[in-house]
Design a protein around this motif. Sequence first.
Motif, PDB file in Angstrom:
ATOM      1  N   UNK A   1       0.821  -1.219   0.000  1.00 28.38           N
ATOM      2  CA  UNK A   1       0.000   0.000   0.000  1.00 28.38           C
ATOM      3  C   UNK A   1       0.849   1.261   0.000  1.00 28.38           C
ATOM      4  N   UNK A   2       0.501   2.188  -0.883  1.00 24.60           N
ATOM      5  CA  UNK A   2       1.198   3.468  -0.955  1.00 24.60           C
ATOM      6  C   UNK A   2       0.289   4.608  -0.510  1.00 24.60           C
ATOM      7  N   UNK A   3      -0.971   4.279  -0.278  1.00 26.33           N
ATOM      8  CA  UNK A   3      -1.940   5.311   0.070  1.00 26.33           C
ATOM      9  C   UNK A   3      -2.985   4.690   0.980  1.00 26.33           C
ATOM     10  N   UNK A   4      -3.337   5.372   2.049  1.00 25.41           N
ATOM     11  CA  UNK A   4      -4.358   4.834   2.945  1.00 25.41           C
ATOM     12  C   UNK A   4      -5.256   5.953   3.439  1.00 25.41           C
ATOM     13  N   UNK A   5      -6.533   5.660   3.503  1.00 29.28           N
ATOM     14  CA  UNK A   5      -7.503   6.563   4.097  1.00 29.28           C
ATOM     15  C   UNK A   5      -8.009   5.868   5.353  1.00 29.28           C
ATOM     16  N   UNK A   6      -7.724   6.461   6.498  1.00 30.29           N
ATOM     17  CA  UNK A   6      -8.119   5.847   7.760  1.00 30.29           C
ATOM     18  C   UNK A   6      -9.172   6.700   8.449  1.00 30.29           C
TER      19      UNK A   6
ATOM     20  N   UNK B   1     -15.389  11.839  14.403  1.00 36.43           N
ATOM     21  CA  UNK B   1     -14.546  10.770  13.868  1.00 36.43           C
ATOM     22  C   UNK B   1     -13.352  11.426  13.206  1.00 36.43           C
ATOM     23  N   UNK B   2     -12.174  10.921  13.536  1.00 37.32           N
ATOM     24  CA  UNK B   2     -10.947  11.483  12.976  1.00 37.32           C
ATOM     25  C   UNK B   2     -10.655  10.840  11.631  1.00 37.32           C
ATOM     26  N   UNK B   3     -10.250  11.664  10.661  1.00 39.11           N
ATOM     27  CA  UNK B   3      -9.880  11.145   9.349  1.00 39.11           C
ATOM     28  C   UNK B   3      -8.413  11.425   9.103  1.00 39.11           C
ATOM     29  N   UNK B   4      -7.717  10.441   8.593  1.00 41.24           N
ATOM     30  CA  UNK B   4      -6.297  10.610   8.295  1.00 41.24           C
ATOM     31  C   UNK B   4      -5.993   9.990   6.936  1.00 41.24           C
ATOM     32  N   UNK B   5      -5.254  10.738   6.128  1.00 39.47           N
ATOM     33  CA  UNK B   5      -4.741  10.174   4.873  1.00 39.47           C
ATOM     34  C   UNK B   5      -3.233  10.033   4.994  1.00 39.47           C
ATOM     35  N   UNK B   6      -2.726   8.907   4.534  1.00 38.00           N
ATOM     36  CA  UNK B   6      -1.296   8.649   4.597  1.00 38.00           C
ATOM     37  C   UNK B   6      -0.771   8.270   3.221  1.00 38.00           C
ATOM     38  N   UNK B   7       0.511   8.593   2.998  1.00 36.75           N
ATOM     39  CA  UNK B   7       1.155   8.170   1.755  1.00 36.75           C
ATOM     40  C   UNK B   7       1.028   9.199   0.666  1.00 36.75           C
ATOM     41  N   UNK B   8       1.310   8.800  -0.550  1.00 35.89           N
ATOM     42  CA  UNK B   8       1.271   9.714  -1.681  1.00 35.89           C
ATOM     43  C   UNK B   8       1.132   8.923  -2.964  1.00 35.89           C
TER      44      UNK B   8
ATOM     45  N   UNK C   1      -6.925   0.887   1.906  1.00 36.21           N
ATOM     46  CA  UNK C   1      -5.533   0.998   1.479  1.00 36.21           C
ATOM     47  C   UNK C   1      -5.406   0.726  -0.005  1.00 36.21           C
ATOM     48  N   UNK C   2      -4.617   1.552  -0.692  1.00 33.98           N
ATOM     49  CA  UNK C   2      -4.415   1.410  -2.126  1.00 33.98           C
ATOM     50  C   UNK C   2      -2.945   1.167  -2.439  1.00 33.98           C
ATOM     51  N   UNK C   3      -2.717   0.340  -3.454  1.00 34.65           N
ATOM     52  CA  UNK C   3      -1.389   0.190  -4.039  1.00 34.65           C
ATOM     53  C   UNK C   3      -1.509   0.776  -5.442  1.00 34.65           C
ATOM     54  N   UNK C   4      -0.927   1.947  -5.629  1.00 32.64           N
ATOM     55  CA  UNK C   4      -1.146   2.650  -6.899  1.00 32.64           C
ATOM     56  C   UNK C   4      -2.616   3.017  -6.995  1.00 32.64           C
TER      57      UNK C   4
END
Lengths: 234, 234
Positions: free
Chosen positions: A171-176, B226-233, A206-209
Motif C-alpha cells: 500500500x502506498x496510500x491509505x484513508x483511515x 470521527x478522525x480522518x487521516x490520509x497517509x502516503x502519496x 488501502x491502495x497500491x497505486x
Amino acid sequence: MAPDGRTLKHVQVREYVRSLVSGSAPGSPAPSERELVHQFSVARMTVRQAMDALVVEGVLERIPGRGTFVARPRRTASRIVGFTEEMARRGLLSESQTLLARREQAGPGVARALNLTEGDAVIHWRRLRCADGAAMCLEDAYLNEVLLPGFLQSALPTSLYDAFEARGLRPTWAEDSIAADLASPDEAVHLEMERGGPVLRHSRRALAGEKVVEVSRSVYRADRYTLWVQLGHA
Amino acid sequence: MAPDGRTLKHVQVREYVRSLVSGSAPGSPAPSERELVHQFSVARMTVRQAMDALVVEGVLERIPGRGTFVARPRRTASRIVGFTEEMARRGLLSESQTLLARREQAGPGVARALNLTEGDAVIHWRRLRCADGAAMCLEDAYLNEVLLPGFLQSALPTSLYDAFEARGLRPTWAEDSIAADLASPDEAVHLEMERGGPVLRHSRRALAGEKVVEVSRSVYRADRYTLWVQLGHA
DNA sequence: TAGTGGTCTAGACCACGAA
DNA sequence: TCGTGGTCTAGACCACTAA
C-alpha cells in the motif's frame, strides 16, 4: 531509453556516491562535482544529473560556495503498516487467530470501498489479534479476490502486508478513520473485556497505486492501544 | 547566485510553462522542449532544468517518445490543520469559548514536549470548542511564549493555526496520538455528556521547521467526532 | 520519417565561502 | 586566491512513438 548492455553514466555516478555516503554522518562532505568529473571521465552536467537525483531523494544537501554534504535524514510521515509491523515496532510479539476466512459476495459498502460491483467475490478475513499474548484487536479485512489469486487456497500468511509485499501490492496510500466507541457484547467476549468498555475503532482503505487492496475495520481495546500518527515532512 | 536585476532563464521558462498549464486538464500536452528552446532562445539543458523542476513538483509528467503532459494532481497526506479548519472542511461552523488563557511555568512533561526547561514560561490556553453550536471538544494547548510574543496581551485569535500562519510558524510536522477513553466527570460537564461516556483523546506535538510550536491535548465527544487521516502519496 | 524525451559532451562565466 | 556549486551554451546521438 536505457541501453541494454551498459549502465547509464549518471546512474553509475549516482550509485557510487550513494554507496560512498551511506553510513556517513549527516554533514560529512560528499565528493565535489569536479572531482567526480575526473574520476569518471564524464561531463559535469552528467555528474550534476546524478547529484540532483540524490538531492531530490534527500540523501545529499548542497551548500553553494562550500560543497555537497550528507543531509540529515528527513522526517517523513508515518509509513503504512499493518498490525504485525505496528506491534513489532512497539516491541510486542503479535499473534493472530483466524476466526473466519472465506469467499463472500460483496455487499454495497464493501463493493464501493473496493471499487467493485455489488455481488463480486471478495475475501473476508476475520482475526483476533494479540500482542504478547493479550487480546488486542478484532479485525475484519475485505480483500479483492482478483488481486490475490489462490489466497484462500494456500496457507494464510501471518502478516497480510507481507502478502501484499510479495505480490508487489504494498500500500502506498491509505484513508483511515478513527473513532472512540463502546464495545458490543460480541466484541467484548472476543477481546476479553467487560461489555460496554471503551474501544478504538479504526477503519482503513488501502491502495497500491490505483488498486484498492484492503478495506478493513478493526476494534482495539482502549486500555491496551494508542494510535500514533506522524504527519508532514522535513 | 541569483543576479539581482534579472530573472534566471530556467526560472523564466519554468514559470512560463507553469502559467501555461495551470488550469489545463491532466493529460494536456505541454510545449515540447525544443519548442521552448526556440521561443526563449536558450539551450536545451536550460529548458530541461525548468521542466525537471515541474516534474519533481508533480505539475508535469514526461512520456518518452510522446511528449510532456500535465500530470494528474497527486494524492497527498493529510495537511496539518487545527480545529477551525478541520470543522470548516466538514462544513461545520466552529465557535470557541476560552475557559483559561494564562502564563504558566512549564511542568516536566510540557517542558520536554516543547523543548524547554522545567519552569520556563508557557502559554496555557483551554477552550471549549463547538461545531454548529454543539459542544464537540475540550482542548488544552501549551505554547512556547518566546515564539508568540504578546500573544496573551492582544486579542486572542479564533484560530490558533491562523496565528501561527501570520507569524510564519505554520506547522510542517506533527506527532499525534489518538486513544479511546471514558470522560472524566469534569470533562463530561463541559462537553454536556453523561459521565463515563466514550471520548476520543487526541494529543498533538506540532513543529514548524525545528521549532515546537504547539503541544495540545484534546478530548472529543465520541458520538460527534470521527478522525480522518490520509497517509502516503501518489 | 519526423518528432519526442533521455543521455552526454566540453567547455564557459558567475557568486559565494574559506583561507 | 582558489575551490565550490549555480547557471548556461550549442551542439550530438540514442530509443521510442506516431503518422
